[in-house]
Design a protein around this motif. Structure first.
Motif, PDB file in Angstrom:
ATOM      1  N   SER A  51       0.870  -0.861  -0.298  1.00 62.40           N
ATOM      2  CA  SER A  51       0.217  -0.169   0.063  1.00 62.40           C
ATOM      3  C   SER A  51       1.089   1.407  -0.515  1.00 62.40           C
ATOM      4  CB  SER A  51      -0.830   0.070   1.503  1.00 62.40           C
ATOM      5  OG  SER A  51      -2.093   1.233   1.711  1.00 62.40           O
ATOM      6  N   VAL A  54       2.582   1.971  -3.436  1.00 59.66           N
ATOM      7  CA  VAL A  54       0.932   2.683  -4.182  1.00 59.66           C
ATOM      8  C   VAL A  54       1.500   3.977  -3.585  1.00 59.66           C
ATOM      9  CG1 VAL A  54      -1.081   2.307  -5.316  1.00 59.66           C
ATOM     10  CG2 VAL A  54       0.533   0.242  -5.187  1.00 59.66           C
ATOM     11  N   GLN A  55       0.938   4.471  -2.591  1.00 60.80           N
ATOM     12  CA  GLN A  55       0.474   5.571  -2.579  1.00 60.80           C
ATOM     13  C   GLN A  55       2.203   6.754  -3.011  1.00 60.80           C
ATOM     14  OE1 GLN A  55      -0.446   6.062   1.894  1.00 60.80           O
ATOM     15  NE2 GLN A  55      -0.911   3.963   1.651  1.00 60.80           N
ATOM     16  N   MET A  58       1.762   7.275  -6.497  1.00 60.81           N
ATOM     17  CA  MET A  58       0.871   7.316  -7.150  1.00 60.81           C
ATOM     18  C   MET A  58       0.580   8.962  -7.944  1.00 60.81           C
ATOM     19  SD  MET A  58      -1.912   8.553  -4.087  1.00 60.81           S
ATOM     20  CE  MET A  58      -1.659  10.022  -3.588  1.00 60.81           C
ATOM     21  N   THR A 168      -7.639   7.260   4.079  1.00 60.99           N
ATOM     22  CA  THR A 168      -7.202   6.469   3.703  1.00 60.99           C
ATOM     23  C   THR A 168      -8.667   5.417   4.338  1.00 60.99           C
ATOM     24  OG1 THR A 168      -6.083   5.695   5.633  1.00 60.99           O
ATOM     25  CG2 THR A 168      -4.840   6.093   4.336  1.00 60.99           C
ATOM     26  N   ILE A 176      -5.443   1.948   2.776  1.00 55.31           N
ATOM     27  CA  ILE A 176      -5.600   2.456   1.310  1.00 55.31           C
ATOM     28  C   ILE A 176      -5.943   3.834   1.010  1.00 55.31           C
ATOM     29  CG2 ILE A 176      -5.596   1.657  -1.501  1.00 55.31           C
ATOM     30  CD1 ILE A 176      -4.873  -0.480   0.479  1.00 55.31           C
ATOM     31  N   THR A 177      -5.315   4.651   0.647  1.00 52.29           N
ATOM     32  CA  THR A 177      -5.612   6.016   0.269  1.00 52.29           C
ATOM     33  C   THR A 177      -6.563   6.460  -0.852  1.00 52.29           C
ATOM     34  OG1 THR A 177      -3.722   6.288  -1.251  1.00 52.29           O
ATOM     35  CG2 THR A 177      -3.706   6.486   0.900  1.00 52.29           C
ATOM     36  N   SER A 180      -4.980   6.819  -4.748  1.00 47.18           N
ATOM     37  CA  SER A 180      -4.252   5.038  -4.722  1.00 47.18           C
ATOM     38  C   SER A 180      -5.375   4.614  -6.043  1.00 47.18           C
ATOM     39  CB  SER A 180      -3.571   3.956  -4.180  1.00 47.18           C
ATOM     40  OG  SER A 180      -2.723   5.358  -3.136  1.00 47.18           O
ATOM     41  N   THR A 183      -5.583   7.188  -8.636  1.00 48.16           N
ATOM     42  CA  THR A 183      -4.619   6.813  -9.412  1.00 48.16           C
ATOM     43  C   THR A 183      -4.841   5.596 -10.634  1.00 48.16           C
ATOM     44  OG1 THR A 183      -2.859   7.789  -8.299  1.00 48.16           O
ATOM     45  CG2 THR A 183      -2.288   5.890  -9.873  1.00 48.16           C
ATOM     46  N   ILE A 184      -5.134   3.905  -9.791  1.00 47.17           N
ATOM     47  CA  ILE A 184      -5.339   3.466 -10.776  1.00 47.17           C
ATOM     48  C   ILE A 184      -6.587   3.275 -11.487  1.00 47.17           C
ATOM     49  CG2 ILE A 184      -6.022   0.510 -10.312  1.00 47.17           C
ATOM     50  CD1 ILE A 184      -4.908   0.494  -7.954  1.00 47.17           C
ATOM     51  N   ARG A 245      -1.014  14.104  -1.191  1.00 50.60           N
ATOM     52  CA  ARG A 245      -0.434  13.345  -0.329  1.00 50.60           C
ATOM     53  C   ARG A 245       0.273  14.186   1.439  1.00 50.60           C
ATOM     54  NH1 ARG A 245       2.188   8.755   1.013  1.00 50.60           N
ATOM     55  NH2 ARG A 245       4.464   8.941  -0.029  1.00 50.60           N
TER      56      ARG A 245
END
Length: 329
Positions: A51, A54-55, A58, A168, A176-177, A180, A183-184, A245
């Motif tokens: 996690s 990914v943060q 991102m 999160t 999970i933020t 993130s 972005t995905i 962030r």
């Protein structure tokens, strides 16, 4: 033709397509890196660490989406990090000073970044000038405007809507933020657009041969300008993710993110010569950069060597691409 003969003919073709796909090599490199760091460090193989990776990627990952679009057209954008930084300062300062409501400040920041992309596209297409020169000049323009407008001051005490994507939610045993997920979602959206729409086919055609694309009815000028503008919009989204962030508007942000985004695109298998690659490959490339830096940090390796290894990987990726292009001729 018998069933056996058909299978024999079809099997090797499918296997060959998988082995020569642009994302196959990067995916193998990512899996090998994960396996290596899982063995060498106790903390790497955990949900919380993944996690965190990914943060950490991102923002660069979102920049790399726009960079992918431009590189697919055989261009390049050196200004993306500086444009993102300026967009983040516009959003943060407008909202913090109460000049605009937070959502309006976000919208203005997105428009400003898209405007930079539009300017890049017009200069590349209409003058025309080489993308390297245009975006190098725009990097300096955006960098200067960032420091002029911010007065070299970090902007804090931001309203909650600007930092909401940095919050999160629990998923299993990790957090999970929301950023993130954004972005995905963007990677999936652009993967669909490039792989399953006429617009995506036109982008690839433009990168392969602008003249051939034009003769086949593609409005290359409008498409080029549109790609650069859309890339600028993704830089604006990256600016919002950056604010969420860090919790501040930082005029020093993004100074190496342009190179990091190019590294991620190249490591993901997209050719610097245009017309070949995939945005999901860029996602893998972003993760490769994130995994290497995270794993080396857990091993206690200095950040200087992390940069060194990333540079070596980029050179290897470009070398492989050049060799594959020569073999394809």
């Amino acid at each position: 033709m018998t069933a056996t003969t058909y299978t024999e003919l079809k099997g090797p073709t499918t296997a060959r397509r998988l082995l020569t796909a642009p994302t196959t090599g990067p995916l193998a490199a990512l899996l090998l890196a994960c396996a290596f760091f899982s063995v060498t460090t106790d903390q790497f193989l955990s949900g919380g660490n993944f996690s965190l990776i990914v943060q950490q990627v991102m923002v660069v990952g979102t920049l790399a989406i726009g960079q992918t679009l431009i590189i697919l057209t055989a261009g390049i954008d050196l200004s993306c990090g500086a444009v993102m930084a300026f967009g983040s300062i516009v959003i943060a300062k407008m909202a913090a000073q109460g000049s605009l409501p937070p959502l309006a400040a976000i919208a203005l920041g997105l428009l400003v970044c898209a405007g930079f992309g539009l300017a890049n596209g017009l200069l590349v297409q209409m003058v025309p000038l080489p993308p390297f020169i245009v975006t190098l000049g725009m990097l300096n323009v955006a960098f200067a405007l960032t420091h002029i407008y911010s007065e070299d001051q970090t902007i804090s005490n931001l309203p909650a809507p600007l930092t909401a994507l940095g919050e999160t939610f629990p998923l299993g045993y990790t957090d999970i933020t929301y950023g993130s997920l954004v972005t995905i979602a963007l990677f999936l959206l652009f993967a669909y657009a490039l792989g399953s729409t006429a617009w995506g086919r036109h982008v690839y055609a433009l990168g392969n041969s602008p003249e051939s694309a034009r003769l086949n009815g593609v409005r290359t000028a409008r498409l080029t300008i549109g790609v650069y503008t859309l890339a600028g919009l993704t830089y604006g989204i990256a600016a919002l993710l950056l604010i969420s962030r860090t919790g501040v508007g930082d005029p020093q942000a993004g100074q190496t993110d342009n190179l990091d985004s190019i590294s991620a695109v190249v490591l993901g298998g997209t050719s610097l010569f245009g017309g070949r690659g995939a945005v999901l490959g860029t996602f893998i490339g972003v993760l490769i950069v994130g995994v290497f830096r995270n794993g080396l940090q857990l091993m206690g390796v200095s950040s200087v060597y992390q940069t060194l290894i990333t540079g070596v990987l980029v050179i290897l990726a470009v070398t492989v691409d050049q060799i594959s292009r020569k073999k394809a001729r």
